[in-house]
Design an enzyme around this catalytic site. Structure first.
Site, PDB file in Angstrom:
ATOM      1  N   LYS A  22       0.853  -1.205   0.000  1.00  0.00           N
ATOM      2  CA  LYS A  22       0.000   0.000   0.000  1.00  0.00           C
ATOM      3  C   LYS A  22       0.883   1.248   0.000  1.00  0.00           C
ATOM      4  O   LYS A  22       0.697   2.154  -0.820  1.00  0.00           O
ATOM      5  CB  LYS A  22      -0.891   0.010   1.236  1.00  0.00           C
ATOM      6  CG  LYS A  22      -1.539   1.365   1.540  1.00  0.00           C
ATOM      7  CD  LYS A  22      -2.434   1.361   2.745  1.00  0.00           C
ATOM      8  CE  LYS A  22      -1.755   1.623   4.035  1.00  0.00           C
ATOM      9  NZ  LYS A  22      -1.424   3.016   4.359  1.00  0.00           N
ATOM     10  N   ASN A  23       1.875   1.283   0.886  1.00  0.00           N
ATOM     11  CA  ASN A  23       2.655   2.503   1.069  1.00  0.00           C
ATOM     12  C   ASN A  23       3.671   2.738  -0.038  1.00  0.00           C
ATOM     13  O   ASN A  23       4.232   3.819  -0.137  1.00  0.00           O
ATOM     14  CB  ASN A  23       3.325   2.519   2.453  1.00  0.00           C
ATOM     15  CG  ASN A  23       2.287   2.699   3.549  1.00  0.00           C
ATOM     16  OD1 ASN A  23       1.122   2.995   3.257  1.00  0.00           O
ATOM     17  ND2 ASN A  23       2.682   2.475   4.775  1.00  0.00           N
ATOM     18  N   CYS A 118      -4.883  12.891  12.277  1.00  0.00           N
ATOM     19  CA  CYS A 118      -5.546  11.571  12.183  1.00  0.00           C
ATOM     20  C   CYS A 118      -5.417  10.948  13.571  1.00  0.00           C
ATOM     21  O   CYS A 118      -4.797  11.479  14.464  1.00  0.00           O
ATOM     22  CB  CYS A 118      -4.905  10.721  11.102  1.00  0.00           C
ATOM     23  SG  CYS A 118      -3.386   9.963  11.627  1.00  0.00           S
ATOM     24  N   ARG A 123       0.394  14.733  12.554  1.00  0.00           N
ATOM     25  CA  ARG A 123       0.843  14.487  11.174  1.00  0.00           C
ATOM     26  C   ARG A 123       1.061  15.805  10.406  1.00  0.00           C
ATOM     27  O   ARG A 123       0.451  16.074   9.389  1.00  0.00           O
ATOM     28  CB  ARG A 123      -0.149  13.610  10.416  1.00  0.00           C
ATOM     29  CG  ARG A 123      -0.619  12.382  11.135  1.00  0.00           C
ATOM     30  CD  ARG A 123       0.425  11.294  11.321  1.00  0.00           C
ATOM     31  NE  ARG A 123       0.884  10.702  10.096  1.00  0.00           N
ATOM     32  CZ  ARG A 123       0.256   9.707   9.443  1.00  0.00           C
ATOM     33  NH1 ARG A 123      -0.869   9.235   9.919  1.00  0.00           N
ATOM     34  NH2 ARG A 123       0.768   9.197   8.321  1.00  0.00           N
ATOM     35  N   ASP A 308       4.625   0.604  12.029  1.00  0.00           N
ATOM     36  CA  ASP A 308       3.383   0.019  11.494  1.00  0.00           C
ATOM     37  C   ASP A 308       3.167  -1.423  11.921  1.00  0.00           C
ATOM     38  O   ASP A 308       2.128  -1.997  11.611  1.00  0.00           O
ATOM     39  CB  ASP A 308       3.377   0.100   9.965  1.00  0.00           C
ATOM     40  CG  ASP A 308       3.289   1.524   9.481  1.00  0.00           C
ATOM     41  OD1 ASP A 308       3.506   1.760   8.282  1.00  0.00           O
ATOM     42  OD2 ASP A 308       3.033   2.418  10.309  1.00  0.00           O
ATOM     43  N   ILE A 330       7.792   7.116  16.888  1.00  0.00           N
ATOM     44  CA  ILE A 330       7.482   7.816  15.635  1.00  0.00           C
ATOM     45  C   ILE A 330       6.226   8.666  15.748  1.00  0.00           C
ATOM     46  O   ILE A 330       6.203   9.824  15.334  1.00  0.00           O
ATOM     47  CB  ILE A 330       7.320   6.796  14.462  1.00  0.00           C
ATOM     48  CG1 ILE A 330       8.533   5.870  14.383  1.00  0.00           C
ATOM     49  CG2 ILE A 330       7.033   7.515  13.153  1.00  0.00           C
ATOM     50  CD1 ILE A 330       9.815   6.545  13.942  1.00  0.00           C
ATOM     51  N   ARG A 400      -8.643  -0.231   4.461  1.00  0.00           N
ATOM     52  CA  ARG A 400      -7.693   0.729   3.900  1.00  0.00           C
ATOM     53  C   ARG A 400      -6.385   0.038   3.542  1.00  0.00           C
ATOM     54  O   ARG A 400      -5.686   0.438   2.624  1.00  0.00           O
ATOM     55  CB  ARG A 400      -7.406   1.853   4.888  1.00  0.00           C
ATOM     56  CG  ARG A 400      -8.602   2.683   5.244  1.00  0.00           C
ATOM     57  CD  ARG A 400      -8.193   3.890   6.031  1.00  0.00           C
ATOM     58  NE  ARG A 400      -7.160   4.652   5.315  1.00  0.00           N
ATOM     59  CZ  ARG A 400      -6.684   5.806   5.737  1.00  0.00           C
ATOM     60  NH1 ARG A 400      -7.128   6.343   6.856  1.00  0.00           N
ATOM     61  NH2 ARG A 400      -5.763   6.455   5.053  1.00  0.00           N
TER      62      ARG A 400
HETATM   63  C1  EPZ Z   1       4.404   6.948   6.189  1.00  0.00           C
HETATM   64  O1  EPZ Z   1       3.667   8.022   6.750  1.00  0.00           O
HETATM   65  C2  EPZ Z   1       3.448   5.772   6.119  1.00  0.00           C
HETATM   66  N1  EPZ Z   1       2.315   6.101   5.252  1.00  0.00           N
HETATM   67  C3  EPZ Z   1       2.935   5.423   7.524  1.00  0.00           C
HETATM   68  O2  EPZ Z   1       2.113   4.274   7.423  1.00  0.00           O
HETATM   69  C4  EPZ Z   1       4.141   5.084   8.404  1.00  0.00           C
HETATM   70  O3  EPZ Z   1       3.691   4.827   9.716  1.00  0.00           O
HETATM   71  C5  EPZ Z   1       5.119   6.264   8.402  1.00  0.00           C
HETATM   72  O4  EPZ Z   1       5.510   6.586   7.048  1.00  0.00           O
HETATM   73  C6  EPZ Z   1       6.390   5.957   9.198  1.00  0.00           C
HETATM   74  O5  EPZ Z   1       7.017   4.838   8.653  1.00  0.00           O
HETATM   75  C7  EPZ Z   1       2.490   6.048   3.918  1.00  0.00           C
HETATM   76  O6  EPZ Z   1       3.564   5.728   3.409  1.00  0.00           O
HETATM   77  C8  EPZ Z   1       1.302   6.382   3.079  1.00  0.00           C
HETATM   78  P1  EPZ Z   1       6.559  10.257   8.275  1.00  0.00           P
HETATM   79  P2  EPZ Z   1       4.291   9.524   6.753  1.00  0.00           P
HETATM   80  O7  EPZ Z   1       6.534  11.515   7.493  1.00  0.00           O
HETATM   81  O8  EPZ Z   1       5.119   9.720   5.539  1.00  0.00           O
HETATM   82  C9  EPZ Z   1       6.648  13.646  11.563  1.00  0.00           C
HETATM   83  C10 EPZ Z   1       0.201   2.969   7.736  1.00  0.00           C
HETATM   84  O9  EPZ Z   1      -0.244   2.441   8.767  1.00  0.00           O
HETATM   85  N2  EPZ Z   1       6.530  14.595  10.449  1.00  0.00           N
HETATM   86  O10 EPZ Z   1       7.737   9.326   8.103  1.00  0.00           O
HETATM   87  O11 EPZ Z   1       3.193  10.465   7.018  1.00  0.00           O
HETATM   88  C11 EPZ Z   1       5.393  12.822  11.761  1.00  0.00           C
HETATM   89  O12 EPZ Z   1       4.456  13.522  12.548  1.00  0.00           O
HETATM   90  C12 EPZ Z   1       0.721   4.392   7.776  1.00  0.00           C
HETATM   91  O13 EPZ Z   1       0.314   2.400   6.618  1.00  0.00           O
HETATM   92  C13 EPZ Z   1       6.686  15.959  10.702  1.00  0.00           C
HETATM   93  O14 EPZ Z   1       6.912  16.373  11.839  1.00  0.00           O
HETATM   94  O15 EPZ Z   1       5.238   9.442   8.030  1.00  0.00           O
HETATM   95  C14 EPZ Z   1       5.916  11.583  12.448  1.00  0.00           C
HETATM   96  O16 EPZ Z   1       6.049  11.859  13.829  1.00  0.00           O
HETATM   97  C15 EPZ Z   1       0.496   5.031   9.141  1.00  0.00           C
HETATM   98  N3  EPZ Z   1       6.583  16.831   9.667  1.00  0.00           N
HETATM   99  C16 EPZ Z   1       7.320  11.403  11.847  1.00  0.00           C
HETATM  100  O17 EPZ Z   1       7.650  12.668  11.237  1.00  0.00           O
HETATM  101  C17 EPZ Z   1       6.329  16.411   8.380  1.00  0.00           C
HETATM  102  O18 EPZ Z   1       6.272  17.268   7.465  1.00  0.00           O
HETATM  103  C18 EPZ Z   1       7.390  10.349  10.770  1.00  0.00           C
HETATM  104  O19 EPZ Z   1       6.380  10.631   9.820  1.00  0.00           O
HETATM  105  C19 EPZ Z   1       6.177  15.037   8.140  1.00  0.00           C
HETATM  106  C20 EPZ Z   1       6.281  14.132   9.186  1.00  0.00           C
END
Ligand code: EPZ
Length: 422
Positions: A22-23, A118, A123, A308, A330, A400
């Site tokens: 998915k991701n 969410c 996020r 995840d 995370i 999802r």
């Molecule tokens: C991706 O989300 C995945 N989703 C998530 O999977 C996964 O949990 C996550 O990466 C971490 O591996 C998809 O790929 C669609 P991040 P993403 O940006 O990209 C902070 C699932 O269950 N952050 O790596 O949104 C954020 O708040 C989903 O399939 C900022 O502060 O995750 C988090 O604490 C859930 N500012 C950390 O970074 C930003 O601009 C990591 O988030 C972006 C993120």
């Protein structure tokens, strides 16, 4: 809303096929915006999030054909005539933000609604903004939308992320492929989905090196062509189903499974007393004895233990011998499955980002509530080994990210059915 009824039924055995990630698919699809030539994805998963991304791309004017019962997605960026990603679609799926980089790179402008928070956390998208600004774009937040423009096109630059972000790395990588000059992404995410995206972009003509390491270098090109790309195996679905025989006993082979996608997770399973064997068709999983050992888990960016899979691992540790400590580093609110597991007789004490799990002999079936995608499947895993019936409500969360859960688990002997809701 539908629910899923699962009844503890002892050891599982057989094979479970693992779908495309998915991701990975959610970042590969927006890459179609970067080219007028067709991008075809094979091994695509059949999930509601993929349908949402399809709706979003179509709202931008792209053609998206879903073929072979959704396993093939044939897209073309040629028709893109709308550069505004609407709140009504974006609010359903945070990954919608991944159209920002491609729209800016290909069309010089984008209006993307802020996704909003969410269940698992706020996020924010500040790192996505920072990446685009480092490539010369101007961004302004107005009426809940990010208004971005790069009238003279994007320029290569240095993007130095203060924390690892999967999505921001993906947006930066896609945008940099068409920026003038060289871009260096530092502290880049290293997830297999990033590597898969880089492989696809390279097939489209992008010049990329370093994917899978913390520093990715991109030499911008004038345009990208089409490609046909197979979506990488879903390591999170893989890890989820690996825990089923670990929780119930028995032996299950996960078809298409690769240990390199989940090395840290496999090491933790080994520490807990679960054997993982790579075969030439997938990964075979079998408990070494009747008991799971308690282990401590800290979630980290790849190659560390995946956030995840934290909820699913907790489900297994509820009946381990001893006390396990899980640290979620995370996301700020990713233990909502804990109170639901406690309703099944688990002993979980959550303090901020730390959950202490004291193993009990058996869980007891109970009506529980899915709160987010990965929490929902952890409740099903717990139900597989619990005494009696567990009814998981609000399984739209599950749809999802997991295709055919009932079919896949029934195929290895689980007593599970989907109950149509009102
Ligand atoms: C991706 O989300 C995945 N989703 C998530 O999977 C996964 O949990 C996550 O990466 C971490 O591996 C998809 O790929 C669609 P991040 P993403 O940006 O990209 C902070 C699932 O269950 N952050 O790596 O949104 C954020 O708040 C989903 O399939 C900022 O502060 O995750 C988090 O604490 C859930 N500012 C950390 O970074 C930003 O601009 C990591 O988030 C972006 C993120």
């Amino acid at each position: 809303m539908d629910s899923i009824l699962v009844t503890g039924n002892g050891a599982l055995s057989g094979q479970i096929p693992i779908a495309g990630a998915k991701n990975a698919c959610l970042t590969l699809m927006p890459a179609a915006i970067l080219s007028d030539d067709p991008l075809t994805l094979t091994n695509a998963p059949r999930l509601s999030d993929i349908k949402t991304m399809t709706t979003l791309l179509e709202s931008l004017g792209l053609e998206v054909a879903s073929l072979q019962n959704g396993k093939v997605l044939a897209m073309s960026g040629r028709g893109a005539n709308n550069l505004r990603a609407d709140y009504d679609i974006v609010r359903k799926m945070r990954a919608s933000i991944l159209v920002l980089g491609p729209l800016l790179a290909r069309h010089g402008r984008a209006e993307v609604s802020l996704p909003g928070g969410c269940a698992i956390g706020a996020r924010p998208v500040d790192l996505h903004q920072r990446a685009m600004e480092a490539l010369g774009a101007e961004l302004e937040l107005r009426d809940g939308y990010l208004h971005a423009s790069a009238p003279n096109g994007l320029k290569g630059g240095i993007i130095d992320f203060p924390i690892v972000s999967v999505g921001a790395t993906e947006n930066a990588l896609m945008a940099a492929t068409l920026a003038k000059g060289t871009t260096e992404i530092r502290n880049a995410a290293r997830e297999p989905e990033i590597v898969d995206l880089a492989h696809c972009l390279r097939a489209m003509g992008a010049q990329i090196s370093g994917e899978g390491t913390s520093t990715i270098t991109i030499q911008g090109v004038d345009s990208l062509g089409g490609a046909t790309h197979p979506v990488v195996t879903d390591r999170i679905e893989l890890g989820t189903y690996m825990l089923a025989p670990a929780i119930t006993g028995g032996e299950v082979e996960l078809l298409g499974g690769r240990r390199d996608l989940l090395a840290a997770f496999c090491d933790k399973l080994d520490e807990a007393g679960v054997d993982v064997t790579q075969t030439n068709t997938g990964l075979k999983v079998k408990r070494r004895s009747d008991h799971i050992k308690a282990v401590n888990v800290t979630t980290e960016p790849f190659p560390g233990f995946p956030t995840d899979l934290q909820a699913q691992m907790m489900a297994m540790l509820c009946t381990a011998d001893g006390e396990s400590v899980l640290e979620e580093t995370i996301f700020e609110n990713r233990f909502m499955h804990a109170p639901e597991l406690n309703r099944m007789g688990a002993k979980i004490d959550v303090q901020g980002g730390t959950a202490k799990v004291t193993g009990v002999t058996r869980l007891k079936g109970a009506p529980v509530m899915a709160t987010d995608l990965r929490a929902s499947v952890s409740l099903i895993l717990a139900g597989l080994a619990a005494d009696g019936d567990t009814k998981v409500a609000r399984v739209y969360h599950l749809d999802r990210g997991y295709e055919k859960v009932v079919t896949k688990l029934r195929g290895v002997g689980a007593l599970i059915e989907r109950i149509k809701g009102d």
